[in-house]
Design a protein around this motif. Structure first.
Motif, PDB file in Angstrom:
ATOM      1  N   ARG A   1      28.909  -3.837 154.766  1.00 49.87           N
ATOM      2  CA  ARG A   1      29.863  -4.576 153.924  1.00 49.87           C
ATOM      3  C   ARG A   1      31.154  -4.875 154.693  1.00 49.87           C
ATOM      4  N   ILE A   2      31.548  -3.943 155.558  1.00 48.15           N
ATOM      5  CA  ILE A   2      32.719  -4.222 156.401  1.00 48.15           C
ATOM      6  C   ILE A   2      32.427  -5.424 157.293  1.00 48.15           C
ATOM      7  N   VAL A   3      31.196  -5.495 157.799  1.00 48.28           N
ATOM      8  CA  VAL A   3      30.802  -6.657 158.612  1.00 48.28           C
ATOM      9  C   VAL A   3      30.887  -7.925 157.780  1.00 48.28           C
ATOM     10  N   ASN A   4      30.433  -7.863 156.509  1.00 45.36           N
ATOM     11  CA  ASN A   4      30.524  -9.032 155.627  1.00 45.36           C
ATOM     12  C   ASN A   4      31.974  -9.477 155.443  1.00 45.36           C
ATOM     13  N   LEU A   5      32.885  -8.503 155.448  1.00 52.32           N
ATOM     14  CA  LEU A   5      34.310  -8.826 155.302  1.00 52.32           C
ATOM     15  C   LEU A   5      34.932  -9.298 156.625  1.00 52.32           C
ATOM     16  N   GLN A   6      34.123  -9.266 157.702  1.00 51.27           N
ATOM     17  CA  GLN A   6      34.630  -9.552 159.043  1.00 51.27           C
ATOM     18  C   GLN A   6      35.793  -8.617 159.381  1.00 51.27           C
ATOM     19  N   GLY A   7      35.617  -7.378 158.949  1.00 50.31           N
ATOM     20  CA  GLY A   7      36.660  -6.389 159.154  1.00 50.31           C
ATOM     21  C   GLY A   7      36.306  -5.382 160.227  1.00 50.31           C
ATOM     22  N   VAL A   8      37.116  -4.323 160.308  1.00 46.37           N
ATOM     23  CA  VAL A   8      36.963  -3.273 161.311  1.00 46.37           C
ATOM     24  C   VAL A   8      36.968  -1.934 160.597  1.00 46.37           C
ATOM     25  N   ILE A   9      36.062  -1.035 161.006  1.00 40.98           N
ATOM     26  CA  ILE A   9      35.996   0.299 160.394  1.00 40.98           C
ATOM     27  C   ILE A   9      36.073   1.352 161.477  1.00 40.98           C
ATOM     28  N   ILE A  10      36.804   2.447 161.193  1.00 35.98           N
ATOM     29  CA  ILE A  10      36.953   3.547 162.147  1.00 35.98           C
ATOM     30  C   ILE A  10      36.593   4.836 161.429  1.00 35.98           C
ATOM     31  N   PHE A  11      35.606   5.586 161.961  1.00 38.39           N
ATOM     32  CA  PHE A  11      35.236   6.895 161.434  1.00 38.39           C
ATOM     33  C   PHE A  11      35.891   7.969 162.304  1.00 38.39           C
ATOM     34  N   ASP A  12      36.578   8.898 161.676  1.00 39.98           N
ATOM     35  CA  ASP A  12      37.153  10.042 162.382  1.00 39.98           C
ATOM     36  C   ASP A  12      36.678  11.279 161.644  1.00 39.98           C
ATOM     37  N   THR A  13      35.563  11.880 162.109  1.00 33.88           N
ATOM     38  CA  THR A  13      34.955  12.954 161.335  1.00 33.88           C
ATOM     39  C   THR A  13      34.717  14.169 162.213  1.00 33.88           C
ATOM     40  N   GLU A  14      35.031  15.316 161.674  1.00 34.88           N
ATOM     41  CA  GLU A  14      34.699  16.578 162.306  1.00 34.88           C
ATOM     42  C   GLU A  14      34.203  17.502 161.201  1.00 34.88           C
ATOM     43  N   THR A  15      32.985  18.085 161.433  1.00 36.24           N
ATOM     44  CA  THR A  15      32.409  18.965 160.418  1.00 36.24           C
ATOM     45  C   THR A  15      33.379  20.075 160.052  1.00 36.24           C
ATOM     46  N   GLU A  16      33.530  20.315 158.771  1.00 40.82           N
ATOM     47  CA  GLU A  16      34.388  21.337 158.172  1.00 40.82           C
ATOM     48  C   GLU A  16      35.877  20.999 158.299  1.00 40.82           C
ATOM     49  N   LYS A  17      36.219  19.776 158.728  1.00 41.21           N
ATOM     50  CA  LYS A  17      37.615  19.358 158.756  1.00 41.21           C
ATOM     51  C   LYS A  17      37.832  18.091 157.943  1.00 41.21           C
ATOM     52  N   GLY A  18      36.882  17.751 157.133  1.00 43.73           N
ATOM     53  CA  GLY A  18      37.049  16.597 156.263  1.00 43.73           C
ATOM     54  C   GLY A  18      36.610  15.296 156.910  1.00 43.73           C
ATOM     55  N   LEU A  19      36.746  14.250 156.135  1.00 45.36           N
ATOM     56  CA  LEU A  19      36.316  12.927 156.573  1.00 45.36           C
ATOM     57  C   LEU A  19      37.498  11.965 156.503  1.00 45.36           C
ATOM     58  N   LYS A  20      37.664  11.160 157.579  1.00 45.53           N
ATOM     59  CA  LYS A  20      38.714  10.148 157.620  1.00 45.53           C
ATOM     60  C   LYS A  20      38.065   8.809 157.944  1.00 45.53           C
ATOM     61  N   ILE A  21      38.288   7.842 157.092  1.00 49.40           N
ATOM     62  CA  ILE A  21      37.744   6.503 157.311  1.00 49.40           C
ATOM     63  C   ILE A  21      38.860   5.490 157.075  1.00 49.40           C
ATOM     64  N   ASP A  22      39.081   4.640 158.058  1.00 51.52           N
ATOM     65  CA  ASP A  22      40.035   3.544 157.921  1.00 51.52           C
ATOM     66  C   ASP A  22      39.293   2.233 158.104  1.00 51.52           C
ATOM     67  N   PHE A  23      39.487   1.305 157.182  1.00 51.20           N
ATOM     68  CA  PHE A  23      38.919  -0.023 157.417  1.00 51.20           C
ATOM     69  C   PHE A  23      39.955  -1.077 157.020  1.00 51.20           C
ATOM     70  N   SER A  24      39.910  -2.181 157.740  1.00 54.06           N
ATOM     71  CA  SER A  24      40.876  -3.246 157.492  1.00 54.06           C
ATOM     72  C   SER A  24      40.186  -4.598 157.546  1.00 54.06           C
ATOM     73  N   PHE A  25      40.768  -5.583 156.875  1.00 55.41           N
ATOM     74  CA  PHE A  25      40.181  -6.918 156.829  1.00 55.41           C
ATOM     75  C   PHE A  25      41.284  -7.922 156.464  1.00 55.41           C
ATOM     76  N   SER A  26      40.974  -9.167 156.670  1.00 58.84           N
ATOM     77  CA  SER A  26      41.921 -10.224 156.345  1.00 58.84           C
ATOM     78  C   SER A  26      41.931 -10.477 154.842  1.00 58.84           C
ATOM     79  N   GLY A  27      43.120 -10.572 154.257  1.00 58.72           N
ATOM     80  CA  GLY A  27      43.225 -10.824 152.820  1.00 58.72           C
ATOM     81  C   GLY A  27      43.097 -12.284 152.451  1.00 58.72           C
ATOM     82  N   LEU A  28      42.986 -13.165 153.437  1.00 63.94           N
ATOM     83  CA  LEU A  28      42.866 -14.601 153.136  1.00 63.94           C
ATOM     84  C   LEU A  28      41.444 -14.956 152.758  1.00 63.94           C
TER      85      LEU A  28
END
Length: 553
Positions: free
Chosen positions: A526-553
Motif C-alpha cells: 500500500r505504501i508503494v501504491n501511495l508512491q511513498g517511503v517506509i522505514i522499519f526500525d525493529t529490535e525484538t523485545e524493544k518494540g516496533l518503530k515504523i515511519d512512512f511518508s507520502f505526498s499529500g497532493l
C-alpha cells in the motif's frame, strides 16, 4: 465436474521412468544423468543428459542421442515445462530415422507417451489421443499396451466421451501389474458412473483404494480419494469432507503441493466453519505453485544455454590452436559466425517467449494478490476491527453492531469490483482515524494520537486516505494479535505537501525475516501504491518503530 477432469491430468497417466538404462552402451555422462535422476536431482540429470546427447551426435549415434533427448523431455514434463518438453520430444523424434528397428520402437513409444502427457497437461486432448495411439503402434512391452489404453480412456473422459473411454478402459483392465490395474479400475468406474447414472461406482473405488493402500502407491491414493470425495459431495457432505481430509493427508505425505491444493479446494466448500483459514492456506499454496511453475519454465532453458556456452568456449580454444593454419582459421571464423548467428536467433526467440510468459504470469499473480489483499482488508481486518470494538466498548447498541456487520457483509459481497476509496471531508476523516485508534484503547493497551488535525488531510485524495486507513488498521490489528504491547503511539506531521506518519509500540517487535509477510506485506504494497517511503526500525523485545511518508497532493 471440471475440477475432476483437471485433476485427472495429474494422476491418471503412468509415471515416466528413464528410458533404456543400459550401462553397457551408455556414455559416462549418460550414466551420471541416470544416477542424478534416481536421486530426484532433475536439473543435474538434465544437464548430463544434454552433454551425453551432444557426445552421441559427435559419434553419429542418433539412436542414443534420441534416448538422451527423450529423458530430457520427460524431466521437463515432470517439472511443469510442458511446451519445452514437447519441443525436446519432437527433436528426439527427428533423430529416430529407422522407425522399424526394435530399439527405436521402444524409444518411439516412450517419446509419444511423453508427448501425449505434456499435451494432456496443456489440455490439447485431440493431440494427446493421437500421440497415445502412436505409442500403441510402437509398443514393445505387452504390459505397456494396457497402460496406453488406460491413458487413452483417461483423455476421452476429460473430453466427456465416456462411451469410447469405457471401451479402452475395459482393455486396460487386462493389465497384470497391481498399480496399473488399480489405476484402470478407478478410471473405469468413473467413466461407467457418468455414462450410466444407475451404476454405483463406490465398491470399485474402494477396491482400487485398497490395492493402492496395500502397494503404498501414495500418488494413486489421491485419485481414489478425489473420486470418493466428489461422489459424496452432494449425497453426504460429512463423508465427502472426510475423504477430502484423507486426500490432503496423503498429499502431504507424498510431498505433492498440487494435491494438497486440490484437497483444500474441496475442504473450503465442505468445511464452512474454517472457511477463512482454508482460503488463506489455499492462496499461499497457489502462489507457491505459480512460482515453482515459473521457475520450471526457465531453468532448463538456462541449463541448455550453459551447455551451449561451454561448447562455444571450447570451440574458441580449438580455433586459437589452429591460428597458424590459414585455411582452418577461415573455416573456424565462418563456423563461429554461423554459431553466433544461430545462438542469437535462438536466444532472441527464447527471451521473447520468456518475457511474454513472465508478463502473463505477473499479470495473473497481480490479479490474485489484488483479490487476496481485498479479502484480507475487507473481511479479515473488518471483522477483527468489529471484534475489537465490541470487546472494548460494552455499551455499543445492538443496532450499531448490526449496522457494522451489514457494512462488512456488503463490502465482502461486492469484493470483485469494490474500491478502497474513502469519500470523507478532512474533518470527518480525522475523526474516523481517531475512532479507529480508540477501538484499540483498552485497560491493557494505551493508545496515544498526536497531530491528527483536519488540516493534515486537506487536499489528500479519497484514494490515498483509503490506503492510509487500511495501513493504520493493519498495523493496529497486528499489534493486538502479536506484539503484546501496552502502549501505542501514532504521530501525524505535514511539512508542506509531505505527510509523515510515525508508529511506535512497546511490543516484542518483528524479526527482520518476517517483516514482509502476511499483513506487513500488505502494508508495504500500500505504501508503494501511495508512491511513498517506509522505514522499519525493529529490535525484538524493544518494540516496533515504523515511519512512512507520502505526498499529500
Amino acid at each position: 465436474m471440471i475440477l475432476i477432469l483437471i485433476f485427472f491430468t495429474f494422476y491418471s497417466c503412468k509415471k515416466q521412468d528413464p528410458v533404456n538404462k543400459n550401462p553397457a552402451v551408455n556414455s559416462k555422462n549418460h550414466d551420471k544423468a541416470n544416477l542424478f535422476r534416481g536421486e530426484k536431482l532433475s536439473d543435474s540429470a538434465f544437464y548430463y543428459y544434454s552433454i551425453a546427447k551432444d557426445e552421441y551426435l559427435l559419434n553419429n549415434d542418433s539412436v542414443k542421442a534420441a534416448q538422451a533427448s527423450i529423458n530430457m523431455a520427460i524431466i521437463q514434463c515432470d517439472n511443469g515445462d510442458y511446451f519445452g518438453s514437447i519441443e525436446t520430444s519432437l527433436e528426439a523424434d527427428t533423430l529416430l530415422v529407422n522407425k522399424n528397428d526394435s530399439i527405436s520402437k521402444g524409444f518411439l513409444a516412450a517419446n509419444y507417451n511423453n508427448l501425449a502427457i505434456a499435451s494432456t497437461k496443456l489440455r490439447n486432448f485431440d493431440h494427446a489421443e493421437n500421440f497415445y495411439k502412436l505409442a500403441l503402434k510402437f509398443v514393445t512391452h505387452p504390459e505397456n499396451k494396457y497402460v496406453y489404453y488406460n491413458n487413452i480412456g483417461d483423455v476421452l473422459i476429460m473430453r466427456g466421451d465416456f462411451k469410447n473411454a469405457l471401451r479402452n478402459l475395459e482393455v486396460a483392465l487386462q493389465v497384470k501389474d497391481s498399480i496399473n490395474y488399480a489405476r484402470a479400475l478407478n478410471n473405469w468406474a468413473y467413466a461407467k458412473h457418468f455414462s450410466d447414472n444407475t451404476f454405483n461406482p463406490v465398491p470399485y473405488y474402494h477396491k482400487a483404494l485398497k490395492i493402492r493402500l496395500k502397494d503404498g502407491n501414495r500418488h494413486g491414493l489421491n485419485s481414489s480419494y478425489i473420486n470418493l470425495c466428489d461422489y459424496y459431495a452432494d449425497k453426504d457432505p460429512a463423508v465427502s469432507l472426510q475423504f477430502a481430509k484423507q486426500m490432503k493427508q496423503a498429499a502431504v505425505e507424498a510431498n505433492s503441493t498440487p494435491d494438497v491444493l486440490e484437497a483444500i479446494k474441496r475442504i473450503i466448500i465442505l468445511d464452512k466453519n474454517n472457511y477463512l483459514d482454508n482460503f488463506q492456506t489455499y492462496n499461499t499454496l497457489s502462489a507457491e505453485i505459480q512460482l515453482k511453475s515459473s521457475k520450471a519454465k526457465n531453468q532448463f532453458a538456462l541449463i541448455r544455454y550453459g551447455v551451449e556456452k561451454s561448447k562455444a568456449e571450447n570451440s574458441i580454444l580449438k580455433v586459437e590452436k589452429l591460428e597458424s593454419q590459414k585455411k582452418l582459421m577461415y573455416l573456424a571464423m565462418i563456423a563461429a559466425g554461423l554459431i553466433i548467428t544461430m545462438i542469437t536467433v535462438i536466444m532472441s526467440s527464447k527471451k521473447r517467449r520468456k518475457r511474454l510468459q513472465q508478463e502473463k504470469d505477473l499479470e495473473v499473480k497481480k490479479t490474485e494478490l489484488k483479490y487476496s489483499k481485498k479479502v484480507h482488508d475487507v473481511v479479515a481486518n473488518g471483522i477483527y476491527q468489529l471484534m475489537t470494538k465490541l470487546e472494548n466498548n460494552l455499551e455499543i447498541s445492538r443496532d450499531e453492531t448490526l449496522d457494522d456487520l451489514e457494512y462488512v457483509y456488503d463490502r465482502s459481497r461486492n469484493i470483485s469490483y469494490e474500491g478502497i476509496e474513502v469519500h470523507d471531508s478532512p474533518e470527518i476523516f480525522s475523526e474516523k482515524i481517531r475512532k479507529l485508534i480508540g477501538y484499540f484503547n483498552t485497560h491493557n493497551v494505551q493508545t496515544v494520537i498526536a497531530g491528527n488535525d483536519p488540516s493534515i488531510w486537506e487536499g489528500v485524495s479519497h484514494i490515498k486516505k483509503g490506503e492510509v486507513y487500511q495501513i493504520l488498521r493493519e498495523l493496529l490489528v497486528n499489534m493486538k494479535k502479536h506484539s503484546h504491547a501496552d502502549r501505542v503511539t501514532l504521530r501525524f506531521e505535514r511539512m508542506e505537501d509531505r505527510i509523515t506518519v510515525a508508529y511506535r509500540d512497546t511490543g516484542i517487535g518483528i524479526k527482520k525475516e518476517t517483516i514482509f509477510k502476511n499483513g506487513m506485506r500488505n502494508v508495504e504494497s500500500r505504501i508503494v501504491n501511495l508512491q511513498g517511503v517506509i522505514i522499519f526500525d525493529t529490535e525484538t523485545e524493544k518494540g516496533l518503530k515504523i515511519d512512512f511518508s507520502f505526498s499529500g497532493l
